[in-house]
Design an enzyme around this catalytic site. Structure first.
Site, mmCIF file in Angstrom:
data_model
loop_
_atom_site.group_PDB
_atom_site.id
_atom_site.type_symbol
_atom_site.label_atom_id
_atom_site.label_comp_id
_atom_site.label_asym_id
_atom_site.label_seq_id
_atom_site.Cartn_x
_atom_site.Cartn_y
_atom_site.Cartn_z
ATOM 1 N N ASP A 41 -11.093 -4.047 3.202
ATOM 2 C CA ASP A 41 -11.862 -4.274 1.899
ATOM 3 C C ASP A 41 -11.120 -5.175 0.782
ATOM 4 O O ASP A 41 -11.000 -4.968 -0.181
ATOM 5 C CB ASP A 41 -11.686 -2.815 1.472
ATOM 6 C CG ASP A 41 -10.404 -2.190 1.210
ATOM 7 O OD1 ASP A 41 -9.643 -2.751 1.548
ATOM 8 O OD2 ASP A 41 -10.408 -1.094 0.684
ATOM 9 N N LYS B 220 1.176 4.723 -3.005
ATOM 10 C CA LYS B 220 0.787 5.401 -4.174
ATOM 11 C C LYS B 220 1.843 5.816 -5.159
ATOM 12 O O LYS B 220 1.818 7.076 -5.188
ATOM 13 C CB LYS B 220 -0.353 6.236 -3.809
ATOM 14 C CG LYS B 220 -1.349 6.147 -2.740
ATOM 15 C CD LYS B 220 -2.517 5.407 -3.403
ATOM 16 C CE LYS B 220 -3.368 4.498 -2.346
ATOM 17 N NZ LYS B 220 -3.690 4.770 -1.183
HETATM 18 N N1 GDD Z 1 -10.348 2.258 11.851
HETATM 19 C C1 GDD Z 1 -9.712 3.081 10.818
HETATM 20 N N2 GDD Z 1 -9.554 4.418 11.107
HETATM 21 N N3 GDD Z 1 -9.514 2.421 9.681
HETATM 22 C C2 GDD Z 1 -9.017 2.981 8.649
HETATM 23 C C3 GDD Z 1 -8.918 4.362 8.527
HETATM 24 C C4 GDD Z 1 -8.963 5.195 9.781
HETATM 25 O O1 GDD Z 1 -8.726 6.349 10.168
HETATM 26 N N4 GDD Z 1 -8.313 4.891 7.535
HETATM 27 C C5 GDD Z 1 -8.445 3.935 6.687
HETATM 28 N N5 GDD Z 1 -8.922 2.609 7.266
HETATM 29 C C6 GDD Z 1 -9.250 1.244 6.761
HETATM 30 C C7 GDD Z 1 -10.148 1.318 5.379
HETATM 31 O O2 GDD Z 1 -11.336 1.139 5.962
HETATM 32 C C8 GDD Z 1 -9.462 0.256 4.646
HETATM 33 O O3 GDD Z 1 -9.942 -1.119 5.244
HETATM 34 C C9 GDD Z 1 -7.911 0.073 5.078
HETATM 35 O O4 GDD Z 1 -7.688 1.201 6.129
HETATM 36 C C10 GDD Z 1 -7.280 1.028 4.034
HETATM 37 O O5 GDD Z 1 -7.658 2.027 3.540
HETATM 38 P P1 GDD Z 1 -8.149 2.460 1.975
HETATM 39 O O6 GDD Z 1 -8.555 3.565 2.065
HETATM 40 O O7 GDD Z 1 -8.664 1.123 1.556
HETATM 41 O O8 GDD Z 1 -6.733 2.372 1.510
HETATM 42 P P2 GDD Z 1 -6.272 2.184 0.143
HETATM 43 O O9 GDD Z 1 -6.908 0.957 -0.678
HETATM 44 O O10 GDD Z 1 -6.219 3.395 -0.896
HETATM 45 O O11 GDD Z 1 -4.573 1.595 0.419
HETATM 46 C C11 GDD Z 1 -4.350 0.715 1.156
HETATM 47 O O12 GDD Z 1 -4.550 -0.628 0.616
HETATM 48 C C12 GDD Z 1 -3.896 -1.052 -0.437
HETATM 49 C C13 GDD Z 1 -4.487 -2.629 -0.639
HETATM 50 O O13 GDD Z 1 -5.671 -2.535 -1.047
HETATM 51 C C14 GDD Z 1 -2.906 0.777 1.494
HETATM 52 O O14 GDD Z 1 -2.473 -0.159 2.578
HETATM 53 C C15 GDD Z 1 -1.948 0.160 0.287
HETATM 54 O O15 GDD Z 1 -0.617 0.047 1.033
HETATM 55 C C16 GDD Z 1 -2.323 -1.074 -0.031
HETATM 56 O O16 GDD Z 1 -1.564 -1.489 -1.417
HETATM 57 MG MG MG Z 2 -8.535 -0.167 -0.063
#
Ligand code: GDD
Ligand code: MG
Length: 371
Positions: free
Chosen positions: A106, A157
């Site tokens: 994303d 977080k």
């Molecule tokens: N296949 C799969 N299975 N993908 C997953 C799963 C799962 O169980 N859980 C999450 N994802 C994917 C999401 O679709 C996304 O592309 C990515 O892993 C990160 O998940 P988010 O839910 O978007 O996390 P976030 O935005 O709160 O935090 C993450 O991204 C930040 C940067 O945008 C973390 O990686 C943070 O450390 C980082 O700073």
């Molecule tokens: Mg994200």
């Protein structure tokens, strides 16, 4: 180079755009969002992409196909149930090479990932996290590093009291270069988080950060950021292939779509088959998708109106997102980060404001809602 992209979340914060459509294939300006990531990776020498899907994988595959349209070879693996960010990586293990990129699915960016790969090689790291500076790290993974880039701490977080004494917040951009040995740290068959269960254990064992200052980076997962990302693409604040479609005014108006007497100002993209009537006004940054109609006296400002939607006479759409095939009735106002799902039909003289989200297929009669 090989890359694994995680597309597993349900994209709840982008509902109702993601109610029936997985986030990676929600239309962003003029293509599925994932198209931007694939084109960016292809531009940095990535040829082989594995998409680790947890949610609606067949729909994603149906839209993205074999990736050739975006310059990569694309394969899919689908977890039997959500395995978390590390579990999803582990699930793709058999397809992975000795060194690969791992990415959150994303992220809209033009970071020079080649520089990150080069640093990884130079330092002999086990893992190298792409880092970007932000003002508020609370929604991200905060990374603390030595001057040489070695990671000294990873706080997913972080709470306010964990931020004391830190002068620059560098967060994980969700872009990692990894050695295959990282997979040995992930238990198979269970839900494991790379952020909370893998990175902390790798601190001091070859985990590095590579800061990309000055590049564009955004996690597109909320309506606000969806609109901001759209604006940044149209304005050229992030380098993408859409830039090639726009003229010096940051406009692309498909031929025959704008009637004489219509007023178009700012960064505006109008796709084939759309029709902007004389006496309508469109103010950028705005996207009007294929077949969108904007009637006489209607105004669309700083909004995204996707394929087949119609804006009736005297209606006013501002700072809003309209999914495909939405109908906005006469004199109705849609503003203030309102998000209308696919096929929503709003009658005349309604007002939708204050971040209202209307779920796909909802019909609101004339004057039914003033929110
Ligand atoms: N296949 C799969 N299975 N993908 C997953 C799963 C799962 O169980 N859980 C999450 N994802 C994917 C999401 O679709 C996304 O592309 C990515 O892993 C990160 O998940 P988010 O839910 O978007 O996390 P976030 O935005 O709160 O935090 C993450 O991204 C930040 C940067 O945008 C973390 O990686 C943070 O450390 C980082 O700073
Ligand atoms: Mg994200």
């Amino acid at each position: 180079m090989q890359a694994v992209i995680l597309v597993g979340g349900e994209g709840t914060r982008l509902r109702p755009l993601t109610s029936g459509t997985p986030k990676p294939i929600v239309t962003f300006v003029d293509r599925p969002f994932m198209g931007f990531m694939l084109e960016w990776l292809a531009g940095h020498g990535v040829e082989d992409v594995i998409m680790s899907c947890g949610f609606l994988a067949p729909k994603v595959e149906a839209v993205l196909g074999d990736g050739s349209h975006f310059g990569v070879r694309l394969r899919f693996v689908e977890e039997p149930e959500p395995r978390g960010t590390a579990g999803a990586l582990k699930y793709a293990e058999e397809l992975l090479e000795d060194r690969f990129l791992m990415l959150n699915g994303d992220v809209l960016t033009d970071i020079d990932v080649g520089a990150q790969i080069a640093q990884h090689q130079r330092t002999g790291a086990t893992g190298t996290l792409g880092l970007v500076p932000v003002a508020d790290p609370s929604a991200y993974g905060l990374v603390l590093t030595h001057e040489d880039g070695e990671v000294t701490g990873f706080l997913e977080k972080p709470a306010a009291d964990q931020l004391e004494g830190i002068d620059e917040y560098l967060i994980s951009a969700g872009i990692y270069v990894l050695e295959r040995s990282v997979l040995d740290r992930i238990e198979p068959g269970v839900n494991v988080s790379i952020e909370t269960q893998v990175w902390p254990g790798l601190v001091g064992e070859g985990l590095y950060g590579c800061a990309a200052r000055g590049a564009y980076w955004m996690d597109i997962g909320t309506p606000d950021r969806y609109l901001q990302g759209t604006a940044d693409i149209l304005l050229g604040n992030v380098r993408t292939a859409v830039g090639e479609r726009l003229d010096r005014e940051h406009q692309f108006l498909a031929s025959g779509t704008v009637a004489e007497g219509a007023r178009i100002t700012g960064a505006v993209l109008v796709e084939e088959g759309a029709a902007v009537a004389a006496g309508a006004r469109v103010v950028g940054p705005t996207v009007l998708g294929r077949g969108v109609t904007v009637a006489d006296g209607a105004v669309v400002e700083r909004s995204v109106v996707l394929d087949g939607s119609s804006i009736a006479t005297g209606a006013h759409v501002a700072d809003a997102i309209l999914a495909p095939r939405v109908a906005v009735g006469e004199r109705t106002i849609v503003q203030g980060r309102a998000v209308l799902g696919e096929g929503v039909d709003v009658g005349a003289d309604c007002k939708l404001d204050h971040g209202i989200k209307v779920f796909p297929g909802t019909k609101l009669g004339g004057g039914a809602v003033r929110f």
